[in-house]
Design an enzyme around this catalytic site. Structure first.
Site, mmCIF file in Angstrom:
data_model
loop_
_atom_site.group_PDB
_atom_site.id
_atom_site.type_symbol
_atom_site.label_atom_id
_atom_site.label_comp_id
_atom_site.label_asym_id
_atom_site.label_seq_id
_atom_site.Cartn_x
_atom_site.Cartn_y
_atom_site.Cartn_z
ATOM 1 N N ARG A 93 0.851 -1.255 -0.001
ATOM 2 C CA ARG A 93 0.069 -0.018 -0.019
ATOM 3 C C ARG A 93 1.011 1.131 -0.018
ATOM 4 O O ARG A 93 1.851 1.267 0.772
ATOM 5 C CB ARG A 93 -0.854 -0.015 1.377
ATOM 6 N N GLU A 146 -5.222 6.370 -6.865
ATOM 7 C CA GLU A 146 -5.342 5.558 -8.184
ATOM 8 C C GLU A 146 -6.681 5.716 -8.760
ATOM 9 O O GLU A 146 -7.614 6.058 -8.259
ATOM 10 C CB GLU A 146 -5.370 3.988 -7.687
ATOM 11 N N HIS A 167 -1.409 -1.069 -10.300
ATOM 12 C CA HIS A 167 -1.984 -1.942 -9.116
ATOM 13 C C HIS A 167 -2.523 -3.281 -9.954
ATOM 14 O O HIS A 167 -3.611 -3.503 -9.965
ATOM 15 C CB HIS A 167 -3.162 -1.261 -8.661
HETATM 16 N N1 LIG Z 1 -0.696 -5.050 -5.348
HETATM 17 C C1 LIG Z 1 -1.636 -5.812 -5.039
HETATM 18 O O1 LIG Z 1 -2.521 -6.047 -5.867
HETATM 19 C C2 LIG Z 1 -1.877 -6.599 -3.762
HETATM 20 C C3 LIG Z 1 -2.927 -7.611 -3.805
HETATM 21 C C4 LIG Z 1 -2.977 -8.350 -2.458
HETATM 22 C C5 LIG Z 1 -2.415 -7.831 -1.556
HETATM 23 N N2 LIG Z 1 -1.972 -6.409 -1.523
HETATM 24 C C6 LIG Z 1 -1.251 -5.994 -0.301
HETATM 25 O O2 LIG Z 1 -0.124 -6.594 0.166
HETATM 26 C C7 LIG Z 1 -0.204 -6.662 1.675
HETATM 27 C C8 LIG Z 1 0.198 -7.954 2.283
HETATM 28 O O3 LIG Z 1 -0.699 -8.682 2.176
HETATM 29 P P1 LIG Z 1 -0.833 -10.120 3.012
HETATM 30 O O4 LIG Z 1 -2.006 -10.892 2.190
HETATM 31 O O5 LIG Z 1 0.270 -10.735 2.769
HETATM 32 O O6 LIG Z 1 -1.306 -9.761 4.142
HETATM 33 P P2 LIG Z 1 -1.231 -10.363 5.817
HETATM 34 O O7 LIG Z 1 -2.060 -10.224 6.590
HETATM 35 O O8 LIG Z 1 -0.600 -12.211 5.437
HETATM 36 O O9 LIG Z 1 0.472 -9.909 6.196
HETATM 37 C C9 LIG Z 1 0.874 -8.457 6.393
HETATM 38 C C10 LIG Z 1 2.002 -8.428 7.105
HETATM 39 O O10 LIG Z 1 1.796 -7.263 7.813
HETATM 40 C C11 LIG Z 1 2.281 -7.438 9.213
HETATM 41 N N3 LIG Z 1 1.451 -6.451 9.910
HETATM 42 C C12 LIG Z 1 0.169 -6.339 10.164
HETATM 43 N N4 LIG Z 1 -0.107 -5.138 11.189
HETATM 44 C C13 LIG Z 1 1.035 -4.689 11.271
HETATM 45 C C14 LIG Z 1 1.407 -3.705 12.156
HETATM 46 N N5 LIG Z 1 0.552 -2.847 12.785
HETATM 47 N N6 LIG Z 1 2.719 -3.276 12.246
HETATM 48 C C15 LIG Z 1 3.676 -3.995 11.265
HETATM 49 N N7 LIG Z 1 3.473 -4.915 10.924
HETATM 50 C C16 LIG Z 1 2.190 -5.322 10.844
HETATM 51 C C17 LIG Z 1 1.753 -8.758 9.603
HETATM 52 O O11 LIG Z 1 2.340 -9.233 10.697
HETATM 53 C C18 LIG Z 1 2.301 -9.533 8.107
HETATM 54 O O12 LIG Z 1 3.864 -9.708 8.316
HETATM 55 C C19 LIG Z 1 -1.388 -5.825 2.146
HETATM 56 O O13 LIG Z 1 -0.962 -4.387 2.283
HETATM 57 C C20 LIG Z 1 -2.217 -5.904 0.778
HETATM 58 O O14 LIG Z 1 -3.016 -4.860 0.949
HETATM 59 C C21 LIG Z 1 -1.523 -5.861 -2.740
HETATM 60 O O1 LIG Z 2 -5.127 -5.804 -1.125
HETATM 61 C C1 LIG Z 2 -5.408 -6.298 -2.195
HETATM 62 O O2 LIG Z 2 -6.185 -7.337 -2.449
HETATM 63 C C2 LIG Z 2 -4.787 -5.744 -3.476
HETATM 64 O O3 LIG Z 2 -4.274 -4.547 -3.388
HETATM 65 C C3 LIG Z 2 -6.257 -4.825 -4.296
HETATM 66 O O4 LIG Z 2 -6.920 -4.123 -3.887
#
Ligand SMILES: NC(=O)c1ccc[n+]([C@@H]2O[C@H](COP(=O)([O-])OP(=O)(O)OC[C@H]3O[C@@H](n4cnc5c(N)ncnc54)[C@H](O)[C@@H]3O)[C@@H](O)[C@H]2O)c1
Ligand SMILES: O=C(O)[C@H](O)CO
Length: 317
Positions: A236, A265, A284
């Site tokens: 993010r 975005e 994205h």
């Molecule tokens: N670019 C994209 O299209 C896309 C797609 C899916 C997810 N994402 C983003 O990727 C990121 C990770 O997703 P994920 O599925 O691995 O999530 P997840 O919940 O499995 O992992 C998130 C990580 O953040 C850490 N975390 C949570 N709260 C925290 C805090 N307050 N301080 C420090 N660390 C903290 C957790 O310990 C973990 O390591 C998210 O921000 C999600 O929105 C982006």
């Molecule tokens: O968090 C996610 O799933 C992706 O960033 C799409 O918003």
């Protein structure tokens, strides 16, 4: 007939990728391909609909917009976490918000596309070949280099595993990361965020956005990174101070950045990330794959059917 709107279907695939025919006797579906950013436009276009299917966080549904949608009964959002839907306001208006499942590999794979693209200057070289040139840059090996992963959740864990497969030394850090989780992922737990930033050749962000992670990487932290290091953010945008990142890229505090997420975005047309030569940008795209969309939209159809039949539905908490 129940009226259902599907929003932000940029690729025009929503109707063909899932089995909408299974509910067509009860539901009339209207698909919007163009993004509507203006609240008046949204309220006017969406007022007739009982059901709205939204793709991730592209169109926010906050209290003022929800108040202008008198017929709305169900919002289906893709994924099970959506920071841009006001769940309290929806509940107060009696609107059910459900989510879908989805795959988890996609964004880890896009992260690696960005890392590889940066390491081997793929975009510049491709452009140069098109213009008749041959070999204009020197790449960077990944094997033996240091990958720093911020956040070792689902995506961070997968990115770390792929880094190990490339023969990289992988370290991870987050405020809540335990030695046990680092051991499980087979990576070193960095002593501090500062240490991880200072030593890594590639830093990849996989934290969720929260009050604790907003602005976690600012000018001070970017200055700790090496001038030959790269920052990748597919998580993010607000986790990194965007103005500081633009300055770091412009002034060479770091070698480059691979970015998939932005504070606004679509990214404004005049934004420096669109033109800085050392930024590799994707719009994205992390979750935007055929495989994932198939799951998103089929689950959305299944949610709608369950809702209409009064069956249990995947509600967002
Ligand atoms: N670019 C994209 O299209 C896309 C797609 C899916 C997810 N994402 C983003 O990727 C990121 C990770 O997703 P994920 O599925 O691995 O999530 P997840 O919940 O499995 O992992 C998130 C990580 O953040 C850490 N975390 C949570 N709260 C925290 C805090 N307050 N301080 C420090 N660390 C903290 C957790 O310990 C973990 O390591 C998210 O921000 C999600 O929105 C982006
Ligand atoms: O968090 C996610 O799933 C992706 O960033 C799409 O918003």
């Amino acid at each position: 007939m129940i009226r259902c709107a599907v929003l932000d279907d940029y690729q025009q695939v929503a109707k063909s990728i899932a089995d909408w025919a299974s509910i067509e006797d009860r539901v009339e579906v209207t698909v919007f391909h163009e993004h509507m950013a203006d609240e008046d436009e949204l309220a006017a276009a969406l007022a007739p609909f009982e059901i709205i299917v939204i793709m991730r966080e592209r169109t926010p549904f906050r209290a003022p917009l929800l108040a202008r949608l008198p017929n709305l009964k169900l919002i289906v959002t893709t994924g099970m976490r959506n920071a841009s839907v006001d769940l309290e306001a929806a509940a107060a208006r009696g609107v059910v918000v459900s989510g879908t499942s989805g795959l988890s590999s996609h964004t880890a794979e896009l992260t690696w596309a960005l890392i590889l693209g940066l390491a081997r200057n793929i975009v510049q070289e491709h452009g140069a070949v098109r213009q008749g040139m041959w070999q204009s840059t020197l790449g960077t090996d990944l094997c033996g280099k240091k990958l720093g992963v911020l956040g070792l959740g689902k995506l961070g864990g997968r990115v770390a595993k792929i880094g190990l497969a490339f023969g990289m030394e992988v370290a991870a850090w987050s405020q809540n990361l335990t030695q046990e989780r680092a051991d499980e992922a087979g990576v070193r737990l960095a002593g501090s965020k500062e240490e991880l930033l200072a030593e890594s050749d590639f830093v990849s962000i996989h934290l969720v956005l929260s009050d604790r992670t907003r602005g976690l990487i600012g000018a001070e932290q970017l200055k700790l990174m090496r001038p030959d290091a790269y920052l990748i953010n597919t998580s993010r945008a607000p986790i990194v101070d965007q103005a500081a990142l633009a300055q770091a890229l412009r002034e060479g505090w770091i070698a480059g950045a691979g970015l998939d997420v932005y504070e606004t975005e679509p990214l404004p047309k005049d934004h420096p990330f669109r033109t800085l030569p050392n930024v590799l940008t994707t719009p994205h795209l992390g979750y935007v794959t055929k495989d994932n969309y198939r799951v998103f939209y089929q689950d959305a159809v299944d949610d709608i059917r369950a809702f209409l039949e009064g069956a249990p539905i995947r509600r967002l908490a």
